[in-house]
Scaffold this active site. Structure first.
Site, PDB file in Angstrom:
ATOM      1  N   ASN A  44       0.830  -1.172   0.070  1.00 41.46           N
ATOM      2  CA  ASN A  44       0.093  -0.169  -0.137  1.00 41.46           C
ATOM      3  C   ASN A  44       0.869   1.321   0.174  1.00 41.46           C
ATOM      4  O   ASN A  44       0.425   2.341  -0.319  1.00 41.46           O
ATOM      5  CB  ASN A  44      -0.886  -0.104   1.063  1.00 41.46           C
ATOM      6  N   GLU A  77       5.370  -4.290  11.812  1.00 42.08           N
ATOM      7  CA  GLU A  77       3.916  -3.645  11.893  1.00 42.08           C
ATOM      8  C   GLU A  77       3.091  -4.631  10.996  1.00 42.08           C
ATOM      9  O   GLU A  77       3.285  -4.642   9.558  1.00 42.08           O
ATOM     10  CB  GLU A  77       4.246  -2.174  11.310  1.00 42.08           C
ATOM     11  N   CYS A  92      -3.096   0.589   7.000  1.00 47.04           N
ATOM     12  CA  CYS A  92      -2.951   0.114   8.667  1.00 47.04           C
ATOM     13  C   CYS A  92      -3.729   0.668   9.376  1.00 47.04           C
ATOM     14  O   CYS A  92      -4.223   0.249  10.226  1.00 47.04           O
ATOM     15  CB  CYS A  92      -1.371  -0.286   8.822  1.00 47.04           C
TER      16      CYS A  92
END
Lengths: 496, 496, 496, 496
Positions: free
Chosen positions: A169, A264, A298
């Protein structure tokens, strides 16, 4: 244009090369990997399918390059990073073009990603000059029983080779947020870009090449996960893994051994809206937080937890805003663009159908064409629906109505994820105390979750990750302490 | 009891001795200074009237003692301070007794002052172990054009002799808040206590004596300001002045030359109350903030700036609370006790009469008996009254009604003083933004101004002071940086 | 005496209980594990063989206790730790007795270990009060393109349950160096002591029990590795593993997933001795560094790299000192005592025989009785001998003669281990530059490697570990960053 | 060329204008001050003789400009400073030309001063972004007796108007080292350049003008000390004084009151040379340290303290190097150029004659032509000679022979000055322990004293100054702490 002009050497025939030892190269495999344009659903680009042997060579070269780089003055490292930052901004258009074609990012946002990446690289350079140029000078007489005869100097030393694995992304921004701290700290970098976004990443790497970094210090390897995925992450040459992405991260962490990890791995960011909230502000943030880049972030708002008494008002306002959103191809800067892959679209559809079956209220009709899914707000979602807990990574947003704040906090804390959360209230006491009670890496008061500004710490609890990011924390994470102790024959005190 | 038991050696006949070179001594002057009990208005204690010659000897001895002390391991310095802290708490009663008699502090508060002082000394000991045990280790290659061939180690070194001058209202607590940081940092201390409070201070010093600090490291000199005041503050042996008090501080600062100053010189702390405030909370804080220890606190609420729309409600609530306050002698733990001197009472009366003449609304009748002034709230005070700007240091509190927040901020910022301020509002945005706009050293949101907890920074702008206090900042202020640079013949990089 | 007096409730019949939910308990397994005294080679103590079910219950209880503990004021946490420190010192004798019997530590050193542990706990308490009480306050306008409308507050939050696994050689000190930072940071602790040293650890835990920590916050589980080893380290309830020991650590790290690790796994600390060194000083440090506690220390000198020109002189001096060492039982405070197990003695003997076979010079005759091995210096050791690279963890020390400094540095850096190293030279330039070149966590200039003073950072590179220890770093490692961002509607600047 | 090209607007007829409110202006006084070229001893330039009235206007405007500037995002402040840095480097030649003509600085060194100034400005910009963007977030429960219900946020706020007074020897570099920290911290600046160097400073200021700083933020006032000197330093509008120079600083400090001071007032830097020193290295540093810019540097080596046993060797080597120095006009890049004024030359001559009379050994013949003094080494200087203690600020260097190290340390510490010192020895223990014993702001081991690199702390003890400089410390010094405390109604703990 991508693959032309300053970038012409990246491309041979129709396959983009990989980057090794300061040069763009073809893989000995003779094979390539296709990248499907999410909008057209047709192959857009091809990249090299590198081999394990090539990975081995990259690691060897990286180690050698790292040793020399660690002996480069800090200000020189910074100077090269500043140069790369300037080049990134200069070449924002061809790089952004790749983002549009590979990941269907709206054109303007694609440009913003590249520019913001340049800022990040520059900020990181200067931050590193300071973090790395300053250690501690400790003396022994702080501890009971000791005289001042031991002088301890602490330095931050590089880890060695940093393996950087960014997600699709933000394939440029989340690559440089790993590369820049790694480099300023004296490490070498091996970049494994995501398949979607690989070509944008290769163009970004070329800006570092043009900036004049030493040969071998930065490498970029492309290929099939099945061939080089585990091989890379378990490679004994790797001294640090910085990964952003999904569940793969958990698998990597289980094989990594004593390699420092910065991970992450997504979130299910809750947006808690209290009765005294500014509902216009909350609605605007729900829309921005939930649907920007079609929810493929996210830190997207992934569940709205709104007090019953203001739920109708909120839902109305959000609906009105959703109605105004444009849906279509990224080239036209539509608000909602196709999601990254067909399997992703199918997964999202599965969540929607589950919610439908279990009785959620659809604020809009569900509509999908290929990878393009129209924005959808689902009201009256309940904890027994998958959407209450799973991460759609698409333009689909569940609303859960709550009757007490505690209910909202509980839902937030019961999630496997713990990345960010946000709370809308005007009340200073509630804001601070609910923020304390929410078990997420960050809590935003009166704004949607967000990764930046990039010098702020950024981290997730539970399955959302390990370690903390943000420029300062990433640099620290990519170093290790080394101490030197000068032992004097007799105590000595600085008298002044 | 004061002057007996463990403290018997402080007293000879009816005069308290001064402390020099580890011993309690009588001044060669043969003279003494009387201390008037504010409640009885009769002489309570006598202290030595020291001479300039005695000050000179103290300075000489202090310098020698300091040199040796600076060579004492940090943990040993801390150990002695911990011992002094324990002794202070053990002897809280006789010390508190002095506070009751000398400054009419309510008996319970007097005990609290001593206990809190013990906590401060201990906290300071441990804080100093850390602050002083850690310097920076800087390298040269951060700066453009430099290689890594210069290694800079920074230490915090003592200043030398610290002259500590606390005020009458906290003669123990505001003495140890200067003494403890000075000592842990390796300085020697010369204490000049206020006349009111001198005997409490002498008892406190005796706890340090009993703790076993080296001879000459701590001295306590008493006497007449006209004889030894300027002589002390302008003494060439003094390397730092830490002063809390009133206008005298400005005079001191003008003569001090290159001596580092830490000064806290009073305030006119404003309490801004907005329309959305919790009025009960605000009223409780106005009363506590305005009338504790009869308003004789630097951080007392000294002017209330309340929005007109809630002013009546606030004033009513404050009046009701004032009506319940007890007025009388400190021995009976009355809320309001006599102010410290007759001249102070006269000054307060002058402010009250000025306000009366100019038309302020008296919420209670003005009443005074000797130094005892009944608590008084004055409503509808206007900027042309002295009470709007001057510091009464007594149980007299002006209320100014405002119609906009800006008016309140403007009044706060127009003051010569800039110590603290407070704001009552439930709104998080207003709280943060008004706090930013108020030009005072500290802004309290939803509580009255306060000096503690003692590890928080504490400082005043404009005429309220120079430097910052609080344990951490005080230690830093009483040290100076010294650096050692190791120059290597060729660059050397830590490789790890 | 162990198991009696204040410790009587630990023992039932002849088996020591485990500690869970604030009570000493017998395992439902009905089984026990025997601890062999290294000196007598006979069973000395027995401990419970806990079950997986019991581990599960411990984890549940720990989680609940942790949640409440994290809501305890910092100063109260510190107060309890100070109490535990006092109790440890009070009960130093029975605890030391266990160390003598379980791990054959010389009696005086055993007492020192306990006392030093008390100091560590106290220092850690105060350090934590400061580290945890201070976060950062960041503003958004540092980063290009941002106004000052985002205020970020960072806190250090507990990780949850810390699994503490200390090694046999310092079963008390290396347990509290994990327990104290975990507790002050708001974590709960599950302690798995080593088999040898388990009873000392249980006694130590009892001091924390007596100090009054909340039920369930601290647990201590004993048993067989095969039954509960992996079960513990892979337990989903564990949020952090702090391990000191050997190769097991690497295995643990490979299964740990996203659990933060603090690992210290041994070393092969080199002692480089240059031509200009003070040879007396070097010899004294070689002996102390190499033979203290019979070489069973992570930071023991494990290989001497001495310049040929001064090698004879050095070896002579070391030999002379070795000749004076006493060898025998720990109760008699002998310098050299039996190594911890028979298998350890056998392993050491293997290394010695390999060196013999390959031609090393024995400075003393090799002598062994049971687990007792006489101190042995081996000269002319070469890189093809196992002793050049492997860690004997016994009183056997190889000397390698070098002809250039680079040779020494190369040998040091070629090791899998990278814990500490030391260098003996008088020359400031060589000292700093060789220290920079040695790739170990710490380099000691002119002294043997050492873990303390305990506030210094302590860490190993490569297979020597991950993370950094020392009180300050351990506390930080056992916390995670959490940030709260206050988003203002419009920019606001602090004007002062 | 000075006063032309980009600088044409600075000059009208033959008088340089002063800078106020964003414009170059003529003084209403109609008078000017002449600047004498030290080489030609003829008037070179003229600058405005500003009036007190003009100073008043500058202060008013500065205050207003500062208020707006403090509301400018940090990154924007930094951006403007970066622009000024680029402009300084671009215009290095005309600025350097002024330095050659006004202060007889060798041409190459003059260019270096300007370039280094640009680097300093840029480094300062980035340092400030970090220092000012980060405060502390403190909680109340660190202190005994407190819950976590008070959250304290600390910010660094600007002081207001900074009065910058640089000295003649680095009128550009020591001006920007005050201006850049002041500006990044949100202050406005009033610059009062030295008479010699004023025109260089005006040109430098013009680079800030061209960079686009807001009107009124920076002012530069020229004139006679008798007219505006005290008027400036005692002006109530001034909130901070940063002064570098001589005794005037002490006078300023005595009048300054509660204005924070940063003062650097010269030194008598000792160079201690031990028996084991590298004599070639020491000699080279004595020459560079003693004679660079004809000794007109605060951190020049001003007295050599050499062990008798190596004194002859050292003196021989220094003599040989002195013999090779070129003496003449700065335009020809001579090593030794005329000192800044005739009165300075006379003062130096006085010191030389005193030494001659008292029996010092002249290693060269004393020679002077106008302001040009040939380099002179004086051996066998004794403590009764003025040169042993006074600062010649010229190319005259005394050598005192010592027989013990203590003698050297004692001489160093007996000086009124305490800026820097240096020690030449190979021995690490002596280096560290003598460095500890020398009571100066900085001790250089094996190199001559030096102010840079500019991020290192730089400070003087005793009459050498107050406060610490270096980029980081200067920024901190030009700010003040402000704290905001959020008081919660009940304790709240961050659970994570």
């Amino acid at each position: 244009m991508a693959g032309s002009g300053a970038f012409v050497e990246l491309l041979e025939e129709d396959v983009y090369k990989y980057y090794f030892d300061g040069e763009w190269r073809k893989s000995a495999s003779g094979k390539s990997v296709s990248i499907i344009n999410p909008t057209t659903r047709k192959p857009q680009y091809k990249v090299q399918a590198c081999t394990q042997e090539e990975v081995n060579k990259i690691m060897e070269t990286s180690k050698v390059a790292q040793k020399a780089w660690a002996k480069t003055p800090l200000w020189k490292r910074a100077e090269l990073l500043h140069r790369a930052a300037v080049l990134l901004k200069e070449h924002k258009n061809p790089i952004a073009e790749c983002l549009v074609k590979e990941i269907a990012k709206p054109a303007k946002d694609a440009v913003t990603e590249v520019v913001r990446s340049g800022d990040l690289v520059s900020y990181c350079a200067e931050e590193g000059v300071r973090i790395l140029g300053e250690g501690k000078f400790l003396v022994s007489d702080s501890f009971p029983g000791n005289d001042r005869n031991k002088l301890c100097l602490t330095s931050k030393i590089p880890l060695g080779i940093v393996l950087a694995i960014p997600p699709f992304n933000y394939p440029v921004n989340l690559a440089v947020s790993k590369i820049a701290p790694a480099l300023i700290a004296g490490n070498s970098v091996v970049l494994k870009p995501p398949t979607q976004g690989a070509v944008a990443a290769l163009h970004m790497v070329h800006c570092f090449h043009l900036a004049g970094f030493p040969k071998g210090l930065i490498s970029c390897v492309t290929g099939k996960g099945s061939e080089i995925g585990d091989f890379l992450t378990m490679h004994p040459g790797v001294n640090c893994i910085s990964f952003t992405g999904g569940d793969t991260g958990i698998a990597i962490s289980k094989k990594a051994g004593m390699v420092p990890l910065q991970m992450e791995l997504g979130g299910k960011d809750a947006c808690i809206i209290l009765e005294d909230a500014d509902i216009d502000l909350a609605a605007a943030n729900v829309v921005k937080g939930g649907f920007s880049y079609s929810g493929q972030r996210c830190t997207a708002v992934k569940v709205v937890l709104v007090m019953e008494s203001v739920a109708d008002a909120l839902v109305e306002k959000v609906k009105a805003k959703v109605a105004k959103m444009t849906v279509g191809p990224p080239e036209e800067n539509c608000d909602i663009t196709p999601v990254v892959t067909e399997s992703s679209a199918n997964y999202i559809e599965g969540l929607v159908m589950d919610a439908k079956q279990k009785g959620a209220t659809f604020c809009q009709e569900y509509k999908r064409e290929g990878n393009l899914i129209w924005p959808l707000l689902l009201d009256h979602v309940r904890p027994d629906m998958r959407l209450a807990w799973e991460e759609p990574f698409g333009p689909v947003l569940p609303v859960i109505r709550i009757t007490t704040v505690e209910e909202g906090i509980h839902h937030c804390n019961a999630s496997n994820f713990g990345l960010q959360g946000c709370i809308f209230t005007r009340d200073i006491n509630k804001a601070m105390m609910i923020s304390d009670a929410m078990e997420t890496g960050t809590v935003q008061i009166n704004s949607a979750p967000a990764r930046g500004p990039d010098h702020f710490p950024f981290q997730g609890l539970r399955d959302s990750g390990i370690g903390s990011q943000g420029i300062t924390n990433s640099i620290s994470m990519m170093t290790k302490v080394k101490s030197t102790v000068i032992n004097l024959p007799t105590p000595s005190y600085t008298m002044g």
